[in-house]
Design an enzyme around this catalytic site. Sequence first.
Site, short mmCIF file in Angstrom:
data_model
loop_
_atom_site.label_atom_id
_atom_site.label_comp_id
_atom_site.label_asym_id
_atom_site.label_seq_id
_atom_site.Cartn_x
_atom_site.Cartn_y
_atom_site.Cartn_z
N GLU A 9 55.37 -6.11 78.20
CA GLU A 9 55.52 -6.28 76.75
C GLU A 9 56.97 -6.52 76.35
O GLU A 9 57.31 -6.44 75.17
CB GLU A 9 54.97 -5.05 76.02
CG GLU A 9 53.46 -4.95 76.04
CD GLU A 9 52.94 -3.84 75.12
OE1 GLU A 9 53.76 -3.16 74.48
OE2 GLU A 9 51.71 -3.67 75.06
N GLU A 63 57.84 3.02 72.71
CA GLU A 63 56.65 2.84 73.52
C GLU A 63 56.39 1.35 73.57
O GLU A 63 55.72 0.80 72.71
CB GLU A 63 55.47 3.61 72.92
CG GLU A 63 54.36 3.89 73.93
CD GLU A 63 53.55 2.67 74.30
OE1 GLU A 63 54.05 1.82 75.10
OE2 GLU A 63 52.44 2.55 73.80
#
Length: 714
Positions: free
Chosen positions: A171, A162
């Site tokens: 990210e 994730e």
Amino acid sequence: MFLLFRNVVPKRLLQYKRMSVFTSQLNPITGKMEWELQPENYDFQQEVARSAYADMLHDQERNDKYYEGLRRSIADLRRRGQEVHVLDIGTGTGLLSMMAVSCGADTVTACEAFYPMAECARKGIIANGFAGKVHLIPKRSTELEVGPGKDMERKANLLVAEVFDTELIGEGAIETYRHARDFLLTEDALLVPSEGTVYAQVVQSSMLQRWNRLQEVTRVKPGSNEREVLVTVPNSVLECPGAAAVHDLQLSQVPQKWFTPISKPLPVFWFDWSGRRKDIPCDDTTHVNFQPLASGECDAVLMWWDLRMDQDGEVALSCAPYWAHPDTLGRLKSSSEDIPWRDHWMQAVYYLPQPRKVEVEKPLMLVSMHDEYSLWFNIQEDINKEICMDRPVCECGIHIVSSRTRIGQLNDPRRLKTYIRVLEKLITPDSICLTLGDCCLMAIVAAKLGAKHVYMTEGPGTRKVVEDFISVNKLQHKITVLPGDISEVTTDQLIAPVTVVFSEPFFTTTLLPWHSLYCWYMRNSCLHLMADGATILPSSVSIWGLPVQFRDLWKIRAPLHHVNGFNMNIFDKLIEKACEEADDKVEPQPLWEYPAKARGQPVRLLKLDLNTGIPENPVSSTGSVALPDAGIINGLALWVDWHLTIDPEDTLTTGPVEPVVLHENIRWDVYTRQGIYLLREPVNTKNSISSQLFYSTTFQPSDGTVKFDFQIKM
């Protein structure tokens, strides 16, 4: 001392001697940098408190679909006759690793680079009885080594990760998956999730554009019906492509009347996270043709994404807003209450470098681009004509020095109408004005309304932008931007003592509404420049509170207890401790994005007279109010009203913009972040005849802080 939140520059850390840690951050009210000595066992509580793990783990759909993706993938590997060796990248609390073990994985290696969370995962794994079943490594995945005696004995044949954000790739998902494919996974490894798709929808929206492009300021000329331009916007600002920075919003809370769809939702990027069917490029451009749904202008692109959690693409997790969010039968949702609430994966708005005129009968092309971490978009009208594919870069400066919130304030018709009305009453041909604030364009208005001269205080970041506005409005002879610290300016530098001191008020350091009390401190530094009887705006400020029931926002501080059958008490204690030690009790949030029902009426908590000097001692207010038979209260919403003059009509609120109705959702000012104070435990006042809200509010002049305490007693 002051809360840091999403997209705010983080505090710097300074190691002092051997075991002590100092933290440095700007006090947004006094304008001073302040150092605070942290305890010897400082373990980055602020970073833990701001990590947003809790709100992510409250997302039950996310948890369920990761669990189902793991169950199906592990079953697929078993059918192949393979052992299952799982790598969990960015394990956080260890939840996905424990899910993998529960689904029958033979080995699980979990990595987590953020040390406090790695420790939390280690303790949580032990507490849930998985000690020895999950091999935890406190490293980034790109630092892992594979081989006998190394971090991983063998390559994994199942990856669960994730590593996504609002932009999907922000990210570092691309680097993470490319490195894992090349160094950490077998050639036939399965992935959870297996793929991701980015969707974009072109819209026309003058409302959304208020957060992006400055508009000229006008008024109706006295005695006529003609409009007069008070502030002309420089061409450098009008023609600026803006900033490519994502504007993350809860699009499900954006009223559909705010925009007109120009296109349907269009899939623009598809990521095969394994890299086998399609490489994962660090840079990519796609071109999607579409027929406009309406004539008008292309102003912005709305963006969201979905994930396929299993290898067959049957388990989907969508981040679409409700009006584009299909259920399993392909039907659209009818309201924001019908879809999972997510603050960790929001939707986004991207503003086009320039609005494009469109006609419904003329096809267009949406050009979508991404680098390793971000996205941007453009519209191509003529497929044979080249358009700029470069990432937009602000050339005018306004998008660099001003937040989206601030640009919205500068365009807000409600604020502009109030400011202009007040200045019309006060400005005379003899007025010598001094404006205190950052990018205070009302200085231009004061000069246009006939002030003799206007002096401005601007920081180094906003000075160039303001000077461009002064120049294009041909006011160099009437406006002077004062150099440096206002306290060092002498009366010899002015043509006459100041008769009107004005602040909007706004400063680039403002996080919470009352942080703009910095104007009081600035004013205290320039008393020597003011004429006797000078008019001071705003003249006072009121701080207000309102008991509410947040529909979803309470989850950012609420304990998890259990998630999908796994005990999360270790994590709950870590977050609670971090929030108590590192956070103020109040944090800023744009409450228009977070539905809340009124469970009482607004209560004025404190009023400060800004016409007086800053007091030497703290100013406190305590009291109580009876609560109606209201229902659940899980927090207090906080805001300020700036009273420009003693006339109630001249008040600017940063709170509700319509009368508060008990049990109804509150309509908030969309150009301010309000404050929220979340109760440790929700209180239900239903059927209670004697519930009372006790409050205590204290303004501390020494550092400008405002402290709150609330208790509800039945």
